[in-house]
Design a protein around this motif. Structure first.
Motif, PDB file in Angstrom:
ATOM      1  N   LYS A   7      -3.968  15.364   0.034  1.00 28.33           N
ATOM      2  CA  LYS A   7      -3.459  13.858   0.901  1.00 28.33           C
ATOM      3  C   LYS A   7      -2.584  13.894   1.737  1.00 28.33           C
ATOM      4  CE  LYS A   7      -1.307  12.600  -4.305  1.00 28.33           C
ATOM      5  NZ  LYS A   7      -0.519  12.113  -4.669  1.00 28.33           N
ATOM      6  N   THR A  32       5.371   3.931   1.112  1.00 30.59           N
ATOM      7  CA  THR A  32       5.537   4.654   0.100  1.00 30.59           C
ATOM      8  C   THR A  32       5.086   5.399  -1.047  1.00 30.59           C
ATOM      9  OG1 THR A  32       7.300   2.827  -0.036  1.00 30.59           O
ATOM     10  CG2 THR A  32       7.083   4.152  -1.545  1.00 30.59           C
ATOM     11  N   SER A  34       4.226  10.243  -2.971  1.00 27.90           N
ATOM     12  CA  SER A  34       4.039  11.099  -1.514  1.00 27.90           C
ATOM     13  C   SER A  34       2.827  11.316  -0.364  1.00 27.90           C
ATOM     14  CB  SER A  34       3.495  12.085  -2.796  1.00 27.90           C
ATOM     15  OG  SER A  34       2.319  11.680  -3.879  1.00 27.90           O
ATOM     16  N   THR A  35       2.309  10.127  -0.522  1.00 28.62           N
ATOM     17  CA  THR A  35       0.968  10.263   0.471  1.00 28.62           C
ATOM     18  C   THR A  35       1.177   9.956   2.195  1.00 28.62           C
ATOM     19  OG1 THR A  35      -0.895  10.052  -1.452  1.00 28.62           O
ATOM     20  CG2 THR A  35      -1.015  10.104   0.839  1.00 28.62           C
ATOM     21  N   ALA A  87      -2.345   4.148  -2.689  1.00 26.41           N
ATOM     22  CA  ALA A  87      -2.637   3.286  -3.298  1.00 26.41           C
ATOM     23  C   ALA A  87      -2.791   4.434  -4.963  1.00 26.41           C
ATOM     24  CB  ALA A  87      -4.263   3.073  -3.064  1.00 26.41           C
ATOM     25  N   GLY A 101       4.593   3.289  -7.812  1.00 32.66           N
ATOM     26  CA  GLY A 101       6.288   3.785  -6.701  1.00 32.66           C
ATOM     27  C   GLY A 101       7.119   2.107  -6.866  1.00 32.66           C
ATOM     28  N   ALA A 103       7.003   0.147  -5.118  1.00 39.61           N
ATOM     29  CA  ALA A 103       7.474  -0.180  -3.817  1.00 39.61           C
ATOM     30  C   ALA A 103       6.683  -1.951  -3.538  1.00 39.61           C
ATOM     31  CB  ALA A 103       7.877   0.399  -3.408  1.00 39.61           C
ATOM     32  N   LEU A 104       5.785  -2.128  -4.618  1.00 43.93           N
ATOM     33  CA  LEU A 104       4.726  -3.079  -3.883  1.00 43.93           C
ATOM     34  C   LEU A 104       4.489  -4.512  -3.209  1.00 43.93           C
ATOM     35  CD1 LEU A 104       3.764  -5.116  -7.699  1.00 43.93           C
ATOM     36  CD2 LEU A 104       5.444  -3.386  -7.368  1.00 43.93           C
TER      37      LEU A 104
HETATM   38  C1  5RP Z   1       4.057   3.032  -4.054  1.00 43.69           C
HETATM   39  C2  5RP Z   1       2.646   2.805  -4.193  1.00 43.69           C
HETATM   40  C3  5RP Z   1       1.778   4.241  -3.367  1.00 43.69           C
HETATM   41  O1  5RP Z   1       1.511   3.857  -2.574  1.00 43.69           O
HETATM   42  C4  5RP Z   1       1.076   4.732  -5.038  1.00 43.69           C
HETATM   43  O2  5RP Z   1       1.580   4.524  -5.901  1.00 43.69           O
HETATM   44  C5  5RP Z   1      -0.078   6.011  -4.795  1.00 43.69           C
HETATM   45  O3  5RP Z   1       1.495   7.139  -4.763  1.00 43.69           O
HETATM   46  P1  5RP Z   1       0.912   8.351  -4.217  1.00 43.69           P
HETATM   47  O4  5RP Z   1       0.663   8.515  -3.144  1.00 43.69           O
HETATM   48  O5  5RP Z   1       2.267   9.314  -4.311  1.00 43.69           O
HETATM   49  O6  5RP Z   1      -0.208   9.208  -4.989  1.00 43.69           O
HETATM   50  O7  5RP Z   1       1.837   1.936  -3.855  1.00 43.69           O
HETATM   51  O8  5RP Z   1       4.043   1.791  -5.117  1.00 43.69           O
END
Ligand code: 5RP
Length: 223
Positions: A7, A32, A34-35, A87, A101, A103-104
């Motif tokens: 990531k 939004t 962790s990435t 994603a 997360g 936040a879509l």
């Molecule tokens: C938040 C998202 C994130 O981009 C998706 O959940 C990926 O998260 P991560 O980077 O933590 O794997 O859509 O609503």
């Protein structure tokens, strides 16, 4: 390499990609998760090279501000060259499932405005067919049962995400057991259910560029 190292590598690759295009007036759209957080931390090292950011969630806005990066309301921004976000799943056409997360909706709005949507993800997110990751659907609270019944009619198993309210004050239904062979069609069908704010399929507006972290380095996929 660990998943976090992958990531981090794609986050840095996204910064390297956009940096030559930024100037003192540039605003960057930021996703939004962790990435995206790794991206914010990498971007912050270059905060003197651009004006500020638009955030896809309150959590992202807070992290940007902690780094001293100005956060703008999307309504005040006339041009957004780049949106960078993670994603939950992507297919080879760069159609995505997002919303892990919650936040879509804001993510979809910022992606709609941006000229270039760069998706950053570790290699585990690339799948042949979307749907193993439960599809998040943001729903107006009073419509929860109605929407759930309609989602069952579409062949899914909706599960209420307990204890989660979105930044917009709504609830999330995660739809399990979908095998999404027509992402554009399903995105439109679910969005047409009364009470749905939006769903986590990014097919009508997929990513333009996918930076995928693998053991052999960062791979670039284009639409
Ligand atoms: C938040 C998202 C994130 O981009 C998706 O959940 C990926 O998260 P991560 O980077 O933590 O794997 O859509 O609503």
């Amino acid at each position: 390499m660990t998943q976090d190292q992958l990531k981090q590598a794609v986050a840095q690759a996204a910064v390297d990609h956009i940096l030559p295009h930024l100037d003192s007036k540039s605003i960057v759209g930021v996703g939004t998760g962790s990435t995206a957080n790794f991206f914010i931390d990498a971007l912050a090292r270059h905060k003197a090279d651009f004006d500020g950011a638009v955030a896809s969630s309150e959590a992202t806005a807070q992290r940007l501000k902690q780094h001293g990066i100005p956060v703008y309301d999307l309504n005040t921004v006339s041009e957004l060259e780049f949106y960078v976000d993670g994603a939950d799943e992507t297919n080879e056409h760069l159609q995505l499932i997002k919303g892990g997360g919650a936040a879509l909706t804001r993510e979809k709005i910022v992606a709609a405005v941006a000229k270039t949507f760069i998706c950053i993800a570790d290699g585990s997110k690339l799948v042949p067919v979307l749907g193993a990751f439960p599809l998040p659907v943001e729903v107006i609270p009073m419509a929860r049962s109605h929407v759930a019944r309609q989602l069952v009619k579409l062949g899914g198993d909706p599960v209420y995400r307990e204890g989660v309210l979105t930044d917009n004050g709504n609830i999330i239904l995660d739809v399990h057991n979908l095998r999404i062979v027509d992402p554009m069609g399903l995105e439109a069908q679910i969005n047409a259910i009364v009470g749905v704010v939006t769903n986590g399929l990014f097919a009508a507006r997929p990513a333009d560029l996918l930076l995928l972290g693998t053991g052999e380095g960062v791979k670039t996929l284009r639409r």
